[in-house]
Design a protein around this motif. Sequence first.
Motif, PDB file in Angstrom:
ATOM      1  N   GLN A  93       0.847  -1.208   0.000  1.00 54.30           N
ATOM      2  CA  GLN A  93       0.000   0.000   0.000  1.00 54.30           C
ATOM      3  C   GLN A  93       0.875   1.249   0.000  1.00 54.30           C
ATOM      4  N   ALA A  94       1.954   1.189   0.803  1.00 56.59           N
ATOM      5  CA  ALA A  94       2.853   2.345   0.884  1.00 56.59           C
ATOM      6  C   ALA A  94       3.482   2.610  -0.485  1.00 56.59           C
ATOM      7  N   VAL A  95       3.877   1.529  -1.181  1.00 52.50           N
ATOM      8  CA  VAL A  95       4.485   1.678  -2.509  1.00 52.50           C
ATOM      9  C   VAL A  95       3.485   2.321  -3.459  1.00 52.50           C
ATOM     10  N   LEU A  96       2.265   1.773  -3.482  1.00 54.35           N
ATOM     11  CA  LEU A  96       1.244   2.309  -4.390  1.00 54.35           C
ATOM     12  C   LEU A  96       0.957   3.776  -4.112  1.00 54.35           C
ATOM     13  N   ASN A  97       0.860   4.092  -2.835  1.00 52.82           N
ATOM     14  CA  ASN A  97       0.536   5.470  -2.474  1.00 52.82           C
ATOM     15  C   ASN A  97       1.650   6.429  -2.874  1.00 52.82           C
ATOM     16  N   LEU A  98       2.893   5.970  -2.641  1.00 56.38           N
ATOM     17  CA  LEU A  98       4.021   6.848  -2.959  1.00 56.38           C
ATOM     18  C   LEU A  98       4.152   7.088  -4.467  1.00 56.38           C
ATOM     19  N   LYS A  99       3.626   6.149  -5.254  1.00 52.31           N
ATOM     20  CA  LYS A  99       3.709   6.293  -6.711  1.00 52.31           C
ATOM     21  C   LYS A  99       2.898   7.491  -7.195  1.00 52.31           C
ATOM     22  N   GLN A 100       1.793   7.761  -6.498  1.00 48.83           N
ATOM     23  CA  GLN A 100       0.919   8.840  -6.972  1.00 48.83           C
ATOM     24  C   GLN A 100       0.856  10.021  -6.005  1.00 48.83           C
ATOM     25  N   ASP A 121      -5.572   5.052  -8.854  1.00 48.36           N
ATOM     26  CA  ASP A 121      -5.858   4.617 -10.208  1.00 48.36           C
ATOM     27  C   ASP A 121      -4.985   3.414 -10.566  1.00 48.36           C
ATOM     28  N   PHE A 122      -5.504   2.542 -11.418  1.00 46.26           N
ATOM     29  CA  PHE A 122      -4.707   1.390 -11.855  1.00 46.26           C
ATOM     30  C   PHE A 122      -3.468   1.809 -12.664  1.00 46.26           C
ATOM     31  N   ARG A 123      -3.477   3.070 -13.158  1.00 45.44           N
ATOM     32  CA  ARG A 123      -2.323   3.533 -13.953  1.00 45.44           C
ATOM     33  C   ARG A 123      -1.022   3.387 -13.186  1.00 45.44           C
ATOM     34  N   TYR A 124      -1.101   3.587 -11.842  1.00 41.57           N
ATOM     35  CA  TYR A 124       0.119   3.569 -11.021  1.00 41.57           C
ATOM     36  C   TYR A 124       0.553   2.150 -10.651  1.00 41.57           C
ATOM     37  N   TRP A 125      -0.290   1.200 -10.974  1.00 41.20           N
ATOM     38  CA  TRP A 125       0.044  -0.185 -10.623  1.00 41.20           C
ATOM     39  C   TRP A 125       1.185  -0.730 -11.486  1.00 41.20           C
ATOM     40  N   GLU A 126       1.253  -0.229 -12.717  1.00 44.10           N
ATOM     41  CA  GLU A 126       2.194  -0.802 -13.684  1.00 44.10           C
ATOM     42  C   GLU A 126       3.629  -0.815 -13.147  1.00 44.10           C
ATOM     43  N   LYS A 159     -13.523  -1.841 -18.526  1.00 41.00           N
ATOM     44  CA  LYS A 159     -13.504  -0.387 -18.279  1.00 41.00           C
ATOM     45  C   LYS A 159     -13.452  -0.072 -16.772  1.00 41.00           C
ATOM     46  N   ILE A 160     -12.531  -0.731 -16.116  1.00 39.77           N
ATOM     47  CA  ILE A 160     -12.362  -0.510 -14.675  1.00 39.77           C
ATOM     48  C   ILE A 160     -11.101   0.327 -14.462  1.00 39.77           C
ATOM     49  N   ASN A 161     -11.246   1.403 -13.718  1.00 41.35           N
ATOM     50  CA  ASN A 161     -10.104   2.298 -13.527  1.00 41.35           C
ATOM     51  C   ASN A 161      -9.492   2.229 -12.136  1.00 41.35           C
ATOM     52  N   ARG A 162     -10.345   1.953 -11.146  1.00 33.32           N
ATOM     53  CA  ARG A 162      -9.840   2.012  -9.766  1.00 33.32           C
ATOM     54  C   ARG A 162     -10.131   0.713  -9.017  1.00 33.32           C
ATOM     55  N   PRO A 163      -9.173   0.238  -8.213  1.00 35.74           N
ATOM     56  CA  PRO A 163      -9.412  -1.018  -7.478  1.00 35.74           C
ATOM     57  C   PRO A 163     -10.607  -0.937  -6.525  1.00 35.74           C
ATOM     58  N   PHE A 164     -10.832   0.220  -5.939  1.00 34.59           N
ATOM     59  CA  PHE A 164     -11.927   0.333  -4.979  1.00 34.59           C
ATOM     60  C   PHE A 164     -13.307   0.352  -5.659  1.00 34.59           C
ATOM     61  N   ASP A 165     -13.304   0.326  -7.023  1.00 30.97           N
ATOM     62  CA  ASP A 165     -14.582   0.227  -7.740  1.00 30.97           C
ATOM     63  C   ASP A 165     -15.035  -1.229  -7.814  1.00 30.97           C
ATOM     64  N   ILE A 166     -14.100  -2.162  -7.595  1.00 30.20           N
ATOM     65  CA  ILE A 166     -14.459  -3.585  -7.739  1.00 30.20           C
ATOM     66  C   ILE A 166     -14.116  -4.344  -6.452  1.00 30.20           C
ATOM     67  N   LEU A 167     -14.630  -3.803  -5.375  1.00 26.63           N
ATOM     68  CA  LEU A 167     -14.356  -4.375  -4.046  1.00 26.63           C
ATOM     69  C   LEU A 167     -14.855  -5.806  -3.903  1.00 26.63           C
ATOM     70  N   ASN A 168     -15.870  -6.153  -4.681  1.00 23.33           N
ATOM     71  CA  ASN A 168     -16.471  -7.484  -4.498  1.00 23.33           C
ATOM     72  C   ASN A 168     -15.623  -8.613  -5.085  1.00 23.33           C
ATOM     73  N   ILE A 169     -14.544  -8.275  -5.783  1.00 21.81           N
ATOM     74  CA  ILE A 169     -13.684  -9.342  -6.314  1.00 21.81           C
ATOM     75  C   ILE A 169     -12.849  -9.899  -5.168  1.00 21.81           C
ATOM     76  N   LYS A 170     -12.930 -11.205  -4.999  1.00 19.57           N
ATOM     77  CA  LYS A 170     -12.224 -11.844  -3.881  1.00 19.57           C
ATOM     78  C   LYS A 170     -10.831 -12.302  -4.309  1.00 19.57           C
ATOM     79  N   GLN A 171      -9.960 -12.428  -3.306  1.00 21.04           N
ATOM     80  CA  GLN A 171      -8.572 -12.829  -3.564  1.00 21.04           C
ATOM     81  C   GLN A 171      -8.495 -14.173  -4.293  1.00 21.04           C
ATOM     82  N   ASP A 172      -9.282 -15.157  -3.816  1.00 27.07           N
ATOM     83  CA  ASP A 172      -9.144 -16.496  -4.419  1.00 27.07           C
ATOM     84  C   ASP A 172      -9.617 -16.546  -5.866  1.00 27.07           C
ATOM     85  N   SER A 173     -10.647 -15.735  -6.189  1.00 28.67           N
ATOM     86  CA  SER A 173     -11.110 -15.767  -7.583  1.00 28.67           C
ATOM     87  C   SER A 173     -10.062 -15.105  -8.488  1.00 28.67           C
ATOM     88  N   LEU A 174      -9.411 -14.074  -7.976  1.00 27.20           N
ATOM     89  CA  LEU A 174      -8.357 -13.407  -8.753  1.00 27.20           C
ATOM     90  C   LEU A 174      -7.146 -14.335  -8.901  1.00 27.20           C
TER      91      LEU A 174
END
Lengths: 480, 207
Positions: A93-100, A121-126, A159-174
Amino acid sequence: MSVISLKHYLKRGQALPSYLGIKGSLEPDEAFALGSRVMQWSEEILLIDLSNVYNYWKWAAQGEELLPFFERKLKELFGETQLQFCFAHHPFQAVLNLKQQEESFTCLGTPQGDLYFRQQDFRYWESALEEFGKHIPSKELAEFRKNIGRFNRFLERMKINRPFDILNIKQDSLERRFGKWLGRVWSWVFKGFEKVKPEPLQGDLFQTNFSSFDISFPWQGTLLKEMPFIKRFLDHPLIEWEHMCEPLVEDMNKLLKEYRELRQERVTRINWVVTLESLEEKSCSIIFRNPHSLLDDAPKFETFLFQAYYSYLSMMKEIEAREDNLDFPIRMATVGWRLEVQESLRTAHLNEDLLSGSVSSSRMEMENKLPLSLQSFGLRPSFFPEVSFGPREDEYLGEKLPWLAASKRKPLFIFNKIEPLVLEGNYKKTFLERVSTIWWHGAEPELGDRDYYLIEDNEGIMWWAFQEPTGGWFKHGLFS
Amino acid sequence: MELNTQEEALLKEHLHKFSLEEKGPPIRSGLDELDAFFLKRGGVHYGKIIEWGAPVGRCGRFMILRFLRDLHESVVWIHGQKEELQVYAPAWAQRGIDLRLFYFIRSRNPLPELRPLFLEPAFKVIVMDCPERLSPGDWSFISSKVRENKQLLFVLRPFFLSTKRGNPLVSWRVNCWLRPKEGKYCLNFLKGGEGKIEIPMSRVRDT
């Protein structure tokens, strides 16, 4: 870039997150002034695990809230620099936050920090995932990169831009679709945002977690540039612990004499490599739950000896179990060892003499001597017993909580798991209280309406049980 | 040398004052009838051991909390009950316990596992809840350390204590249980002022 002028405050009852990320040009050695576990994530990002130094900083803060204390401390240590800081519940989380991050300081757990993080945004995930690839086993890298590509295509298609838009996706399914690493990354991103349940007290001796460290995260700690160490070859093999204490204490005194900088440090881990009679080398980690001053422990090194003993005992148990079928003596003799200080917190910048002793300092010392950690609890605002308390955090809610008065008959101990109760034979039930669903928080199937009763069975034993609206009975506690 | 009544009273007063200065005022439960029983043997003080018979499911532990709630000292509760049971903190807070001063640790064999707790007075009060084994050697170690460090120790047993086997190292041996039908707590003192008392449940909860 200016150093924070924004108002930061943690939500009620919330502790300071355990990880600190620092972006900018900073040598890892400088980071040891804040924590003893440091990881060089990338050229520009350093991660510090604060979980094992948390109590120490709480003590050093002398009653001041930790967040403003750290804001001040970071300014003192690094001045008005170009560095950016982020407190997070997980290193990723710290890494992601520091990216943006644009501000010099953010903290998850504060309303502002959470809002900011939720909008990521997912843009910073790359680039974060690209760097993450460098920390996983190389044979898994190709697969991981392939999965990143598939994941990015999936996001684009949906067309998903932000991780918090798809909170219902579970770790095991991913995990099933995009592999274990992306599944894990997904769970790390939401750490601290889920509902927390209290952990039961630790059961087994020596099976202690010394920190809230996430073992699934590939943490690669940076070791001290010059690790203080000392070696010894014993004149004759030793079997009894009592006989080993004297040379160990002698070595620790020597170590402190030879490496004078250790006097201004607080050690959290010493690696004790024991050479056995069979010339096999076994590593015993001497871990201090709280940063430990070797100078204060000298010349007898009582605390050190306690932790060394627990570690030695557990190593010997392992050897004895392994060689159970061999005709060896009861305990394998030791012929030498090497002691090296692997982790320490550099406290030279602090004048500890000015810090007054308090309950927490004696607790820290005691915790360093015990094989298990002491647990303390704090209350949380909920009528549901399972979620109404947790590990103690900064703010004490205590008797301020009105729902404590709802029913005065609650048991001191409850069961870790709620199990169905079969009511047979003679029993007496007394209604105590009704707990209702927190419908305004959304549906939570496991926290439905409950009617709590005191059930007295025919042997006179009193249980705390509840009945669901559907009629099912469940055993929840024992009046002891 | 014989003392007259006046001198004797003066001496008694001095001795009483001296003992108070030495030990401080006794630790009270706030329940007069219970405190009176303990005062028969000088009252509960640091440096003493109390063995408490409280079978699980019979509420005997609630009474102990009466002694601990106004202490303002750090307390460690060594929890040795069944694995599947965990501390339910709100119930402790509801009984007046300051959770900031209360620490819990799980161990069934506090000796030797938690020896450091007895070596220094970091915790003024120690409660050993359901210790599995305490050998005569363990008892003599803890009794000397508790005296030396001026700690108060409660040893809670998951069964009723009996007079068949005594314990010379403890100051009091008490059985405690709740009679829900009558709504009364029963206390049976086996050592340290033998006798029985009953206290209404509402007084234990509310006072």
